[in-house]
Design a protein around this motif. Sequence first.
Motif, PDB file in Angstrom:
ATOM      1  N   VAL A   1      36.163  29.568  39.231  1.00 26.34           N
ATOM      2  CA  VAL A   1      37.358  30.401  39.372  1.00 26.34           C
ATOM      3  C   VAL A   1      38.606  29.623  38.960  1.00 26.34           C
ATOM      4  N   SER A   2      38.632  28.341  39.285  1.00 28.75           N
ATOM      5  CA  SER A   2      39.798  27.522  38.923  1.00 28.75           C
ATOM      6  C   SER A   2      39.934  27.410  37.406  1.00 28.75           C
ATOM      7  N   GLU A   3      38.790  27.302  36.715  1.00 32.89           N
ATOM      8  CA  GLU A   3      38.829  27.250  35.249  1.00 32.89           C
ATOM      9  C   GLU A   3      39.229  28.610  34.666  1.00 32.89           C
ATOM     10  N   LEU A   4      38.822  29.672  35.353  1.00 29.94           N
ATOM     11  CA  LEU A   4      39.241  31.011  34.932  1.00 29.94           C
ATOM     12  C   LEU A   4      40.762  31.139  35.050  1.00 29.94           C
ATOM     13  N   LYS A   5      41.295  30.586  36.136  1.00 31.75           N
ATOM     14  CA  LYS A   5      42.747  30.603  36.322  1.00 31.75           C
ATOM     15  C   LYS A   5      43.440  29.836  35.196  1.00 31.75           C
ATOM     16  N   GLU A   6      42.902  28.680  34.856  1.00 33.59           N
ATOM     17  CA  GLU A   6      43.490  27.878  33.770  1.00 33.59           C
ATOM     18  C   GLU A   6      43.487  28.659  32.459  1.00 33.59           C
ATOM     19  N   SER A   7      42.409  29.395  32.223  1.00 32.91           N
ATOM     20  CA  SER A   7      42.301  30.199  31.006  1.00 32.91           C
ATOM     21  C   SER A   7      43.363  31.299  30.977  1.00 32.91           C
ATOM     22  N   ILE A   8      43.608  31.904  32.135  1.00 33.84           N
ATOM     23  CA  ILE A   8      44.623  32.965  32.222  1.00 33.84           C
ATOM     24  C   ILE A   8      46.022  32.385  32.029  1.00 33.84           C
TER      25      ILE A   8
ATOM     26  N   ILE B   1      53.771  46.796  24.394  1.00 35.31           N
ATOM     27  CA  ILE B   1      52.540  45.992  24.450  1.00 35.31           C
ATOM     28  C   ILE B   1      52.807  44.648  25.125  1.00 35.31           C
ATOM     29  N   LEU B   2      53.917  44.005  24.755  1.00 31.44           N
ATOM     30  CA  LEU B   2      54.258  42.709  25.347  1.00 31.44           C
ATOM     31  C   LEU B   2      54.456  42.822  26.853  1.00 31.44           C
ATOM     32  N   GLN B   3      55.152  43.876  27.275  1.00 34.34           N
ATOM     33  CA  GLN B   3      55.383  44.079  28.703  1.00 34.34           C
ATOM     34  C   GLN B   3      54.074  44.377  29.426  1.00 34.34           C
ATOM     35  N   GLU B   4      53.234  45.170  28.787  1.00 35.83           N
ATOM     36  CA  GLU B   4      51.923  45.500  29.370  1.00 35.83           C
ATOM     37  C   GLU B   4      51.093  44.233  29.567  1.00 35.83           C
ATOM     38  N   ILE B   5      51.047  43.381  28.533  1.00 35.71           N
ATOM     39  CA  ILE B   5      50.278  42.134  28.625  1.00 35.71           C
ATOM     40  C   ILE B   5      50.831  41.247  29.731  1.00 35.71           C
ATOM     41  N   LYS B   6      52.146  41.142  29.782  1.00 31.89           N
ATOM     42  CA  LYS B   6      52.791  40.297  30.789  1.00 31.89           C
ATOM     43  C   LYS B   6      52.424  40.744  32.206  1.00 31.89           C
ATOM     44  N   LEU B   7      52.479  42.044  32.453  1.00 32.77           N
ATOM     45  CA  LEU B   7      52.169  42.570  33.786  1.00 32.77           C
ATOM     46  C   LEU B   7      50.696  42.385  34.135  1.00 32.77           C
ATOM     47  N   ARG B   8      49.829  42.574  33.143  1.00 31.25           N
ATOM     48  CA  ARG B   8      48.388  42.427  33.397  1.00 31.25           C
ATOM     49  C   ARG B   8      48.023  40.968  33.674  1.00 31.25           C
ATOM     50  N   ILE B   9      48.659  40.049  32.955  1.00 28.13           N
ATOM     51  CA  ILE B   9      48.413  38.624  33.207  1.00 28.13           C
ATOM     52  C   ILE B   9      48.912  38.244  34.597  1.00 28.13           C
ATOM     53  N   LYS B  10      50.066  38.778  34.967  1.00 23.79           N
ATOM     54  CA  LYS B  10      50.615  38.501  36.299  1.00 23.79           C
ATOM     55  C   LYS B  10      49.662  38.990  37.387  1.00 23.79           C
ATOM     56  N   ALA B  11      49.098  40.178  37.177  1.00 25.37           N
ATOM     57  CA  ALA B  11      48.150  40.731  38.154  1.00 25.37           C
ATOM     58  C   ALA B  11      46.892  39.863  38.242  1.00 25.37           C
ATOM     59  N   LEU B  12      46.425  39.359  37.101  1.00 28.75           N
ATOM     60  CA  LEU B  12      45.242  38.489  37.094  1.00 28.75           C
ATOM     61  C   LEU B  12      45.498  37.197  37.862  1.00 28.75           C
ATOM     62  N   LEU B  13      46.663  36.601  37.640  1.00 28.50           N
ATOM     63  CA  LEU B  13      46.985  35.349  38.332  1.00 28.50           C
ATOM     64  C   LEU B  13      47.122  35.575  39.838  1.00 28.50           C
ATOM     65  N   ASN B  14      47.716  36.689  40.224  1.00 30.29           N
ATOM     66  CA  ASN B  14      47.814  37.009  41.657  1.00 30.29           C
ATOM     67  C   ASN B  14      46.427  37.175  42.267  1.00 30.29           C
TER      68      ASN B  14
ATOM     69  N   VAL C   1      43.588  35.758  41.182  1.00 23.88           N
ATOM     70  CA  VAL C   1      42.934  34.448  41.261  1.00 23.88           C
ATOM     71  C   VAL C   1      43.440  33.674  42.480  1.00 23.88           C
ATOM     72  N   ARG C   2      44.742  33.751  42.725  1.00 25.60           N
ATOM     73  CA  ARG C   2      45.306  33.049  43.889  1.00 25.60           C
ATOM     74  C   ARG C   2      44.734  33.621  45.186  1.00 25.60           C
ATOM     75  N   ARG C   3      44.583  34.941  45.214  1.00 28.72           N
ATOM     76  CA  ARG C   3      44.029  35.582  46.417  1.00 28.72           C
ATOM     77  C   ARG C   3      42.581  35.166  46.641  1.00 28.72           C
ATOM     78  N   ILE C   4      41.810  35.116  45.552  1.00 26.36           N
ATOM     79  CA  ILE C   4      40.407  34.691  45.653  1.00 26.36           C
ATOM     80  C   ILE C   4      40.322  33.262  46.171  1.00 26.36           C
ATOM     81  N   GLY C   5      41.181  32.402  45.623  1.00 29.03           N
ATOM     82  CA  GLY C   5      41.186  31.007  46.064  1.00 29.03           C
ATOM     83  C   GLY C   5      41.528  30.880  47.532  1.00 29.03           C
ATOM     84  N   LYS C   6      42.467  31.708  47.976  1.00 29.71           N
ATOM     85  CA  LYS C   6      42.872  31.681  49.383  1.00 29.71           C
ATOM     86  C   LYS C   6      41.727  32.144  50.279  1.00 29.71           C
ATOM     87  N   GLU C   7      41.009  33.189  49.840  1.00 27.42           N
ATOM     88  CA  GLU C   7      39.890  33.709  50.630  1.00 27.42           C
ATOM     89  C   GLU C   7      38.765  32.683  50.725  1.00 27.42           C
TER      90      GLU C   7
END
Length: 485
Positions: free
Chosen positions: A335-342, A260-273, A275-281
């Motif tokens: 989106v920036s606040e969403l990133k902060e939440s993540i 579960i911990l590994q799953e959460i970690k990977l999903r959070i990493k994907a979310l942050l990636n 958000v960064r892509r959205i910000g770049k676009e």
Amino acid sequence: MAIYHLSIKIISRGKGKSAVAASAYRSGEKIKNEYDGIVHDFTRKGGIAHTEILLPQNAPQEFANRSVLWNSVEKIEKSKNSQLAREIEIALPKELDREKQIELVRNYVKENFVDVGMCADIAIHDKNDGNPHAHILLTMRPLNEDKTWGAKSKKEYILDENGEKVKLKNGNYKTRKINTVDWNEQDKAEHWRKAWADIINKCLEENSIQDKVDHRSYQRQGIEQIPTIHLGVSATQMEKKGIATDRGNINREIRKQNRILQEIKLRIKALLNWVRRIGKEEKENDNLTSPLPPKENLLSVFENLIRKNADNHNTDLEQYIESYQFLKEKNITSVSELKESIVILRDKNYKTTRAIKDTEKKIDDRVQLIDHAKKYLKHKDTYTAYTKLKKNKQDTFYNEHTAEIILFESAKKYLKEHLGENKTLNISKWKSEIGTLRKEKDTLYSQMIDIRKKVEQAESVRSCIDKLLQEKRELTQVKKQELGL
């Protein structure tokens, strides 16, 4: 799955140990210790899969006989607290057959010990209980070129700023001890541990086995994972027969939590990636054509989506509503606040993981104390009877009660290391503490599940925004086609 284990200990006369006895026990042979006249007979010991002695070039050939080798060690070491031998115990990969296990150990011992001047006495044990391992007894004194024992250390005069020897009040000169070899240096243990991991991995790769081992702890590897506890031989055998044990249940729970911990970690990493892509676009695109301009309130975007789809019974409506509720609850408007939440979720997940690890370690510490305390109490009378016997009768008694004596000595050593001078074996207190710690762990586990739920909600928001972006791209493409662009 290949496992890593390497432990190092010293066979010391000061602790009542004998190099001859250690060699006889590990090799399953009968050897007389000429130092004290005791005969150590372990010829009835089972599970001895292979033994051999490896010698450096400047060792006498008669040292190939372990009786000659270790009696020579006993003879050269005069002090009553002499360090007689170093023992390295290693777990062998079950994925390899016996011949390859022997070759693996032989290469490791030769490269790391024999080639630098140590004599090595190897014994591979395997009781077919899933725990093949090797004991490596190593000499601690270097050999001279003439094949005699050399000195472990030498004295060196300490000089003052003028290069003169410093004279003490008693008339002697100040000296310091210099080791003649670096085998006792602190970094050697790390070197030997890494070398064993490296040679295992090389061998596994050569035999097309995908597993790898690492000599470092999870923490040193940067892996946020709860370590499982050691099952022990009896629990391992019971688990293999399909019988659940307390330790097995603990490890199953730990593995579940790690997944579960590994799953959460990977999903959070994907979310942050994401958000960064959205910000770049958003930076690359014209804000007038972006469905998510930086100044636009995300809550307004989702309110419009809900109104737009309310009468259409759109299948996405429920997801839009859930995402809106999540954003409103967290007061996320961009989106920036969403990133902060993540990021907050990521940090909370890290802290929860560390807290679970710490709590699990505290539980295991107390479980170990209870286990060793029970062994200590169970075999205390046998050990007391053994120590009261005369030297010439101790060996026979030891042969008859080997397991009990070893278990008692191991338990005694563990308890001394972890309790110090406090000799109180407060088993009931430790059990009570385990109960309290398990409640704390349950609370942390609930927090972990709550984090996973919030991650799912953030993923729902991502899914909705991705749909918006895709619709916008498709609409833009249609307009371009209409304009003939």
